[in-house]
Design an enzyme around this catalytic site. Structure first.
Site, PDB file in Angstrom:
ATOM      1  N   LYS A 159     -20.600  17.607  -9.324  1.00 13.85           N
ATOM      2  CA  LYS A 159     -19.910  17.110 -10.488  1.00 13.85           C
ATOM      3  C   LYS A 159     -18.508  17.570 -10.586  1.00 13.85           C
ATOM      4  O   LYS A 159     -18.082  18.577 -11.319  1.00 13.85           O
ATOM      5  CB  LYS A 159     -20.486  17.572 -11.971  1.00 13.85           C
ATOM      6  CG  LYS A 159     -20.120  16.736 -12.973  1.00 13.85           C
ATOM      7  CD  LYS A 159     -21.190  17.006 -14.193  1.00 13.85           C
ATOM      8  CE  LYS A 159     -20.374  16.511 -15.442  1.00 13.85           C
ATOM      9  NZ  LYS A 159     -20.593  15.271 -15.726  1.00 13.85           N
TER      10      LYS A 159
HETATM   11  N1  PMP Z   1     -23.393  10.191 -14.069  1.00 14.04           N
HETATM   12  C1  PMP Z   1     -22.256  10.533 -14.225  1.00 14.04           C
HETATM   13  C2  PMP Z   1     -21.049   9.925 -13.343  1.00 14.04           C
HETATM   14  C3  PMP Z   1     -21.877  11.543 -15.285  1.00 14.04           C
HETATM   15  O1  PMP Z   1     -20.678  12.095 -15.548  1.00 14.04           O
HETATM   16  C4  PMP Z   1     -22.994  12.078 -15.983  1.00 14.04           C
HETATM   17  C5  PMP Z   1     -22.835  13.021 -17.134  1.00 14.04           C
HETATM   18  N2  PMP Z   1     -22.620  14.190 -16.864  1.00 14.04           N
HETATM   19  C6  PMP Z   1     -24.308  11.496 -15.793  1.00 14.04           C
HETATM   20  C7  PMP Z   1     -24.420  10.696 -14.665  1.00 14.04           C
HETATM   21  C8  PMP Z   1     -25.497  11.776 -16.338  1.00 14.04           C
HETATM   22  O2  PMP Z   1     -25.632  13.366 -16.112  1.00 14.04           O
HETATM   23  P1  PMP Z   1     -26.494  14.382 -17.221  1.00 14.04           P
HETATM   24  O3  PMP Z   1     -27.588  13.546 -17.519  1.00 14.04           O
HETATM   25  O4  PMP Z   1     -26.923  15.430 -16.246  1.00 14.04           O
HETATM   26  O5  PMP Z   1     -25.551  14.632 -18.263  1.00 14.04           O
END
Ligand code: PMP
Length: 306
Positions: A159
Site C-alpha cells: 500500500k
Molecule cells: N484496493 C485499494 C487500491 C485500496 O486503496 C483499498 C483501501 N485500502 C482497498 C483495495 C481495500 O483494502 P482494505 O479492505 O484493506 O481497506
C-alpha cells in the site's frame, strides 16, 4: 487552508500538535511517492470504541515497508499502541486512522536507501466514503480507461503512495464522467479493483472476486468478506473475472475499510441485476457492519478495544 482534522498527531514516538505536524519540501516522499500507509476504522461499540483488524493493518504496513526496503524503527506492537493512543488522545469515539511511514528528508535523488524513515499516525472523522446513501442504494461505477499496474511494476500488495497515482487517474476520470468510482482492469483486461476498494460479484449465489495476482491490494475487508461468506454458508470463489462477466452478474459490490460494503447498482450505465442492493450483498453487508460494531460475536478477535 483546510480545517484541522485532529488535535494531536503521533510522530516518531511522541504526540505533536496538529499545527506542528508539517514536513519539509525536500522530503523524499513528496518527490518520489516513497511512503507506505494504512487506512483503518475505529467504530463506536456503544460506549466504548474498537479498532477493526488493527494488528492486521499494522502487519500489512510492515509488509509494504519490507517490499520497499524501509526499516521502521518501531515494533508492530509499538505502532499498534500508537494507533490506540492516538484515538484516546484525540478523544474520538469513531474515526479513521492513517499510520504512514515515509522516506524523510535526506539525500536528494531517487535512491531512498539513505533517507531516514519517519512514522506518523493521523486520525480523523470520516463518514461514508462513497456518500451517505451508497450503503443502501448502491453506486454507479465505470470501467476505467486506465489499467492497474502490472504486478511486476509497482506491486499492488504494497500500500504505497505511488500506487495512488493510478488510483487518482481512475477516480478523476470516473468523477468527471458522473460516476462515483472507477474500476481498473489488470494488464490482461480482466477485473482488478476500484481506486480504493476490492470488487466482488455474485452469480447464481456464488460470491466471486479476483485473486491477488490480478494487481489488487490484498484488502483486509476482502479477507473479512471471504471469512463471513464461509460463516454464512455462501459459496465463494477466487478466480479470474472478465469485464463482461461483471455486466451479467446478479450482484456486484465494492469493499474496503473506508467504503465498507457498498452495492454497485450499475457499471458503464448497464444495470447490474435488479439495480438495487441484492440479497447476498445485503447479508454480507449486515454481517460486516454487525461485526465491526460489536453486534456479532468477534470469534476471530478482530476488535482492539481503545
Ligand atoms: N484496493 C485499494 C487500491 C485500496 O486503496 C483499498 C483501501 N485500502 C482497498 C483495495 C481495500 O483494502 P482494505 O479492505 O484493506 O481497506
Amino acid at each position: 487552508m483546510s480545517k484541522k482534522l485532529c488535535e494531536k498527531i503521533w510522530r516518531n514516538g511522541e504526540f505533536i500538535n496538529w499545527e506542528d505536524a508539517t514536513v519539509h519540501i525536500c522530503t523524499h516522499a513528496i518527490h518520489y511517492g516513497s511512503s507506505v500507509f494504512e487506512g483503518i476504522r475505529c467504530y463506536d461499540l456503544g460506549g466504548r470504541s474498537g479498532v477493526f483488524r488493527l494488528k492486521d493493518h499494522v502487519r500489512r504496513l510492515f509488509d509494504s515497508a519490507k517490499i520497499y526496503r524501509m526499516e521502521i524503527r518501531f515494533s508492530q506492537e509499538e505502532v499498534v499502541n500508537a494507533c490506540l493512543e492516538a484515538v484516546r488522545v484525540n478523544k474520538f469515539k469513531a474515526c479513521y486512522l492513517r499510520p504512514i511511514a515515509y522516506r524523510d528528508f535526506g539525500p536528494m535523488g531517487v535512491n531512498p536507501l539513505k533517507n531516514p524513515v519517519s512514522v506518523d499516525v493521523i486520525t480523523w472523522d470520516w463518514g461514508k466514503y462513497l456518500g451517505e446513501e451508497a450503503l443502501e442504494k448502491g453506486v454507479e461505477m465505470q470501467i476505467s480507461s486506465w489499467q492497474r499496474n502490472a504486478t511486476n511494476t509497482t506491486p499492488s500488495i504494497a500500500k504505497c503512495a505511488a500506487n495512488y497515482a493510478s488510483g487518482a487517474l481512475i477516480k478523476m476520470e470516473a468523477i468527471s464522467n458522473g460516476f462515483s468510482e472507477g474500476i481498473g482492469l489488470d494488464v490482461s483486461g480482466n477485473l482488478s479493483e476500484g481506486s480504493g476498494e476490492n470488487i466482488f460479484m455474485v452469480r447464481d449465489g456464488v460470491v466471486q472476486t479476483p485473486g491477488i495476482s490480478h494487481s489488487i491490494l490484498s484488502g483486509i475487508t476482502r479477507d473479512t468478506v471471504i471469512k463471513l461468506a464461509r460463516e454464512l454458508n455462501i459459496p465463494m470463489l477466487e478466480r479470474t473475472i472478465s469485464r463482461a462477466e461483471l455486466y451479467t452478474a446478479d450482484e456486484v459490490f465494492a469493499c474496503g475499510t473506508a467504503a465498507e460494503i457498498t452495492p454497485v447498482r450499475a457499471i458503464d450505465h448497464i444495470t447490474i441485476g435488479a439495480g438495487a442492493r441484492g440479497p447476498v450483498t445485503t447479508r454480507i453487508q449486515k454481517a460486516y457492519l454487525d461485526l465491526v460494531t460489536g453486534k456479532l460475536e468477534d470469534k476471530w478477535g478482530f476488535i482492539s478495544r481503545v
